[in-house]
Structure formats: C-alpha cells, structure tokens
Design a protein around this motif. Sequence first.
Motif, PDB file in Angstrom:
ATOM      1  N   LEU A 154      91.304  24.643  31.038  1.00 45.17           N
ATOM      2  CA  LEU A 154      90.705  23.398  31.528  1.00 45.17           C
ATOM      3  C   LEU A 154      89.178  23.458  31.576  1.00 45.17           C
ATOM      4  O   LEU A 154      88.532  22.501  32.008  1.00 45.17           O
ATOM      5  CB  LEU A 154      91.250  23.084  32.936  1.00 45.17           C
ATOM      6  N   TYR A 155      88.614  24.591  31.139  1.00 49.44           N
ATOM      7  CA  TYR A 155      87.162  24.773  31.116  1.00 49.44           C
ATOM      8  C   TYR A 155      86.548  24.647  32.514  1.00 49.44           C
ATOM      9  O   TYR A 155      85.522  23.996  32.713  1.00 49.44           O
ATOM     10  CB  TYR A 155      86.505  23.778  30.151  1.00 49.44           C
ATOM     11  N   ILE A 156      87.224  25.260  33.483  1.00 49.65           N
ATOM     12  CA  ILE A 156      86.710  25.301  34.848  1.00 49.65           C
ATOM     13  C   ILE A 156      86.799  26.738  35.337  1.00 49.65           C
ATOM     14  O   ILE A 156      87.487  27.569  34.737  1.00 49.65           O
ATOM     15  CB  ILE A 156      87.506  24.374  35.801  1.00 49.65           C
ATOM     16  N   SER A 157      86.097  27.046  36.424  1.00 49.11           N
ATOM     17  CA  SER A 157      86.096  28.411  36.931  1.00 49.11           C
ATOM     18  C   SER A 157      87.405  28.738  37.650  1.00 49.11           C
ATOM     19  O   SER A 157      88.147  27.838  38.072  1.00 49.11           O
ATOM     20  CB  SER A 157      84.928  28.619  37.894  1.00 49.11           C
ATOM     21  N   GLU A 158      87.675  30.035  37.809  1.00 49.68           N
ATOM     22  CA  GLU A 158      88.862  30.459  38.548  1.00 49.68           C
ATOM     23  C   GLU A 158      88.787  29.999  39.999  1.00 49.68           C
ATOM     24  O   GLU A 158      89.803  29.645  40.604  1.00 49.68           O
ATOM     25  CB  GLU A 158      88.991  31.980  38.475  1.00 49.68           C
ATOM     26  N   THR A 159      87.566  29.993  40.562  1.00 53.17           N
ATOM     27  CA  THR A 159      87.379  29.509  41.934  1.00 53.17           C
ATOM     28  C   THR A 159      87.781  28.048  42.053  1.00 53.17           C
ATOM     29  O   THR A 159      88.415  27.640  43.032  1.00 53.17           O
ATOM     30  CB  THR A 159      85.917  29.686  42.369  1.00 53.17           C
ATOM     31  N   THR A 160      87.421  27.240  41.056  1.00 52.38           N
ATOM     32  CA  THR A 160      87.777  25.826  41.069  1.00 52.38           C
ATOM     33  C   THR A 160      89.285  25.640  40.948  1.00 52.38           C
ATOM     34  O   THR A 160      89.870  24.753  41.585  1.00 52.38           O
ATOM     35  CB  THR A 160      87.051  25.075  39.944  1.00 52.38           C
ATOM     36  N   VAL A 161      89.935  26.487  40.155  1.00 51.33           N
ATOM     37  CA  VAL A 161      91.397  26.433  40.054  1.00 51.33           C
ATOM     38  C   VAL A 161      92.016  26.691  41.422  1.00 51.33           C
ATOM     39  O   VAL A 161      92.934  25.977  41.860  1.00 51.33           O
ATOM     40  CB  VAL A 161      91.920  27.459  39.035  1.00 51.33           C
ATOM     41  N   LYS A 162      91.506  27.698  42.140  1.00 47.95           N
ATOM     42  CA  LYS A 162      92.022  28.006  43.475  1.00 47.95           C
ATOM     43  C   LYS A 162      91.826  26.824  44.421  1.00 47.95           C
ATOM     44  O   LYS A 162      92.686  26.516  45.251  1.00 47.95           O
ATOM     45  CB  LYS A 162      91.328  29.245  44.029  1.00 47.95           C
ATOM     46  N   PHE A 163      90.680  26.171  44.284  1.00 52.48           N
ATOM     47  CA  PHE A 163      90.403  24.988  45.109  1.00 52.48           C
ATOM     48  C   PHE A 163      91.427  23.892  44.834  1.00 52.48           C
ATOM     49  O   PHE A 163      91.990  23.296  45.763  1.00 52.48           O
ATOM     50  CB  PHE A 163      88.988  24.488  44.816  1.00 52.48           C
ATOM     51  N   HIS A 164      91.719  23.640  43.542  1.00 57.94           N
ATOM     52  CA  HIS A 164      92.697  22.610  43.196  1.00 57.94           C
ATOM     53  C   HIS A 164      94.087  22.989  43.712  1.00 57.94           C
ATOM     54  O   HIS A 164      94.817  22.129  44.236  1.00 57.94           O
ATOM     55  CB  HIS A 164      92.742  22.412  41.680  1.00 57.94           C
ATOM     56  N   LEU A 165      94.452  24.250  43.586  1.00 60.46           N
ATOM     57  CA  LEU A 165      95.770  24.686  44.059  1.00 60.46           C
ATOM     58  C   LEU A 165      95.898  24.510  45.571  1.00 60.46           C
ATOM     59  O   LEU A 165      96.968  24.133  46.067  1.00 60.46           O
ATOM     60  CB  LEU A 165      96.012  26.149  43.675  1.00 60.46           C
TER      61      LEU A 165
END
Length: 218
Positions: free
Chosen positions: A182-193
């Motif tokens: 998704l071209y986003i950071s791993e931190t941002t993925v954690k935020f979305h989760l």
Amino acid sequence: MVIPDAQPDQVRIVLVDDHAIFRQGIRSILERERDLKVVGEASTTGEALVVVSREHPTVVLLDLKLSIGTDTDGLNLCEQLTSRHPEVGVLVLTTFLDDALVVEAVQRGARGYVVKDVDTTELVRSIRAVARDESAFDSRSAAAVVRSMRAEPAQTVLTERESKVVGLLARGLSNKDIGARLYISETTVKFHLRNIMRKLNVSTRTEVVYEATKLGVL
C-alpha cells in the motif's frame, strides 16, 4: 504559538481551535495538572501541521470548525494528522454533536470525541486515555458511535484504506508486507489495524478476518 519546556514524562498537548480566548482557557485548565503540558497552539490547518511536526505532541485537541469556517476543516486536518503522525492521538473537542460527525471523525482517525461543555475532570481523563492509546468519548458521542455500528454494515464503517488492509491481512501478509503493497509505513499499518480492531470490537488479527468476513467486508 509555541509553549516550550515540557518534561519528558508529561503528556504533550497541541491545541487547535480558531478562538484564542478558548485556547487560553483550556491551557490554563490543563496546566493545573502536573502530567499535562500544552506545547503548542494553532488556529488553522496549516499552522497545526507545522506545530505538530515541530513539537511532536502526544495528543492534539482538535476543534472541527476552524477559521476557514466549515465543519469539515477539522475532519480533513484529523485525517492528515493521523496519516502523517500515527503516533499522535487526536481528541476532538468541539461544540458540534451530530452522529455523522462523530462517526466520520472516528473514520478519519480520531481516538476520541468530547463536546466543549464537558466538565474539566472528564476532559482531563479523556486526554490521559488518548495519551495511553485508548479511545475516549463522552456519553453522548459514545452513544452516536454505538447507534452507527448498529445501523450501518461494517463496510461503511471501515474506510477504503482500512478495507484494503483487512483484505491483505486475510491473505496472510505481515504488517511490513501490507505496508509495501500500500506504499505506507509499517507504523501506519499498525495504526490502521488498531482502528480496525476498535471499530470491529475485536482484539486479534484472526478475529479481524473472521468478523470482516462475517460482516461482508471481504
């Protein structure tokens, strides 16, 4: 306006509201608490983005109606802040109480929503909760979220980006791999989760996939 010299163990707060008198009053109230420190203020979206980037607050207290004059100004800013700074907790503090606004604020990444006539004790408690990465809603805004969750299917509760995250999660991808797709950071993925789990009222990745399948997201 920047207020320096917060201690490392304090909750660092940025106030975003287009009324200077209100900001001054809130700052005066919050700084009676030893663990709270206002480190910056802003009245517009542009100012807020600059101050948050510079001061790295723990919590942003955000009004929905800024000096441009529409309810969506604060919502747009909320989305920008949570996308650029997922480590920052946004707590909406506004005069507006409308089910659609409360739900959209949550969808845009807000961790909490309280109305300006909230008492001081509850406001301070809400700020501390958001600083701990928890949700914080006063009784009226919480009721709005509950009504929405009952009335709307999950696919309308989750944002488009969150639905994509769930889809990749269901395929067994790690946070790192989801971020790469998704071209986003791993931190941002954690935020979305974290937001997805809150919205679906689950606590594990497996439960996310199960609940999303049951509710028609996948």
